[in-house]
Write a protein that holds these residues in place. Structure first.
Motif: not given
Length: 493
Positions: A119-126, A159-162, A297-301
């Motif tokens: 993931r992009h390092p700029a994201l604020v991780v919750n 995240v599933p590997q498809v 992208p993988a994180d978006h489906g």
């Protein structure tokens, strides 16, 4: 009671000698006597019988009855937060026998999140497992289209590997019976349609509700929202192709979606939307395989997700594996026991999830992304520039954003932008199909002598819905639908 965390669990016997020691067999037996529920975690034993009824995750906690929590919390790593561990500590009744502790350690599964994408390092991780991250406010409104890498990520499971070559989308509830579609079928049999739409998590701005009273859920700021272009096949085209018509519509009321992401029991993430939205020509519901002109992208489906414009992000199911046209809405936990709003007076002891409808369309929303909370404004500049976003659910267009420097005593009207070219205001969207947000900006003279400013924004949509002025009247135990005026305090120096 003393609660032992992490590696300290190994010394729990010496630190808490007064607590009884149980074997795994005894823990299992206790979970079958008088419907009690005992579990183990990191070498300690807990009687959580009283807690089961108020568990935010519903009955899923019973899957661990008589056994270890670790395999389940490996999937739902949000449980590792201090407040969750403190709750668990209240139910501690003993220590697990050292031999059984060793057996559990050997049986612990591999990290189910080990194959998640970078993931992009700029994201604020919750939360990291599952990954949930939001766009920093300073980057959120830099562009009308949110870059895919910076678009907020809301995952419930690994995240599933498809493999796209082996991907199959199953359709049920239509006259032709069960139908299976490949990714190539979606791309070749149906026209490609593109929609620019904003997705927002139901918990966006939950942090504002936490300031009033602690709620259960990820502590999202203003960045659990993003705007992208989505391309794919219209859902209505696919359903019509396989026999949807008046006969089906007379019986069905909902369209259910199931993802390929699954928990430890094989249960997928699932949700549903009203059939009327799914088949409407103006609904623009997509089986999307592209985001911002590229493969999802993988994180978006990836490879296919549902995009339901104007509807809460929770119904935009990712890694889509199954579609069911049905008389009933989805029976999933996330449709029945989550993503619902309640009165501020409802707590976890009194909540009845069946008494409230599942969130679909979201209310009008806006937020300030610049300046940020606690920043400083230079008085010598004589003015201050504010930026932010505004959006409303159900295709309702934002028609105005009001901005104040003094907490709402006096107001100014911001300039709106609803196109990537920066046009202000830009061409209007079709009535009822304003799926994308509007960015706004305004420059206001600084008040004389001001040492601190309380910046406020509120949006108004085409139905003249406006945001409430305070959080308290809309506070709810899950912290969803946080849409009060957004307030940011800055200093003037």
């Amino acid at each position: 009671m003393d609660f032992i965390r992490g590696e300290q669990a190994a010394t729990s016997v010496t630190r808490a000698p007064s607590l009884p020691v149980y074997t795994q067999e005894e823990v299992t037996k206790h979970s079958s006597i008088d419907n009690g529920v005992w579990v183990t975690y990191k070498g300690s034993v807990y009687d959580i019988t009283e807690f089961v009824a108020i568990h935010p995750g519903g009955d899923k906690i019973l899957l661990a009855a008589g056994g270890a929590l670790e395999p389940f919390w490996a999937l739902y790593a949000v449980h590792g937060q201090d407040h969750v561990l403190d709750i668990l500590s209240e139910y501690k009744v003993g220590i697990l026998q050292p031999e059984d502790c060793k057996k559990q350690e050997m049986a612990n599964p591999a990290d189910p999140y080990s194959t998640d994408p970078p993931r992009h390092p700029a994201l604020v991780v919750n939360s990291s497992k599952p990954f949930n991250g939001e766009t920093p406010p300073s980057l959120l409104t830099d562009s009308y289209i949110t870059p895919s890498a910076l678009f907020f990520k809301r995952n419930h499971l690994p995240v599933p590997q498809v493999d796209p070559a082996k991907y199959k989308l199953q359709l049920e509830g239509l006259p032709e019976g069960t139908v299976s579609l490949t990714l190539d079928d979606l791309k070749s049999r149906f026209p490609k349609h593109t929609v620019t739409a904003t997705l927002q998590c139901a918990g966006n701005r939950r942090s504002d509700m936490n300031k009033i009273k602690q709620v259960k859920g990820l502590n999202w700021g203003v960045g659990a929202i993003g705007n992208a272009t989505w391309s794919g096949a219209r859902l209505r085209d696919v359903l019509s192709f396989y026999g949807f018509g008046p006969e089906v519509a007379a019986k069905a009321r909902h369209v259910q979606f199931e993802g390929l992401d699954q928990d430890t029991t094989g249960t997928p993430y699932a949700a549903s939307i009203p059939l009327s939205k799914a088949v409407s020509e103006e609904g623009d519901v997509l089986l999307a395989y592209e985001m911002n002109g590229e493969d999802l992208p993988a994180d978006h489906g990836y490879p296919v997700r549902v995009v339901v414009p104007g509807i809460v992000g929770a119904r935009n199911v990712k890694w889509l594996g199954k579609i069911v046209v049905s008389e009933e809405e989805s029976k999933s936990h996330w449709q029945q026991n989550d993503y619902k709003g309640f009165s501020p007076g409802t707590d976890w002891d009194t909540v009845d999830f069946k008494s409230a409808p599942a969130i679909q369309e979201l209310p009008v929303q806006s937020a300030i992304t610049w300046p940020e909370e606690g920043s400083t404004v230079d008085h010598s500049m004589k003015e201050v520039t504010l930026k932010g976003y505004a959006w409303s659910g159900g295709g309702r267009e934002v028609v105005r954003v009001d901005v104040s420097l003094d907490g709402g005593k006096t107001w100014h009207v911001a300039e709106l932008q609803n196109s990537e070219t920066g046009q202000k205001p830009g061409p209007p969207p079709p009535p009822g199909r304003a799926w994308a947000w509007k960015l706004w900006e305004i420059t206001i003279p600084l008040p004389e002598g001001a040492q601190e400013l309380e910046l406020v924004c509120k949006a108004v949509d085409s139905s003249y819905n406006s945001q409430p002025d305070t959080v308290s009247p809309i506070w709810n135990l899950r912290g969803v639908l946080s849409t009060a005026w957004h307030r940011v305090k800055v200093k003037v120096e």
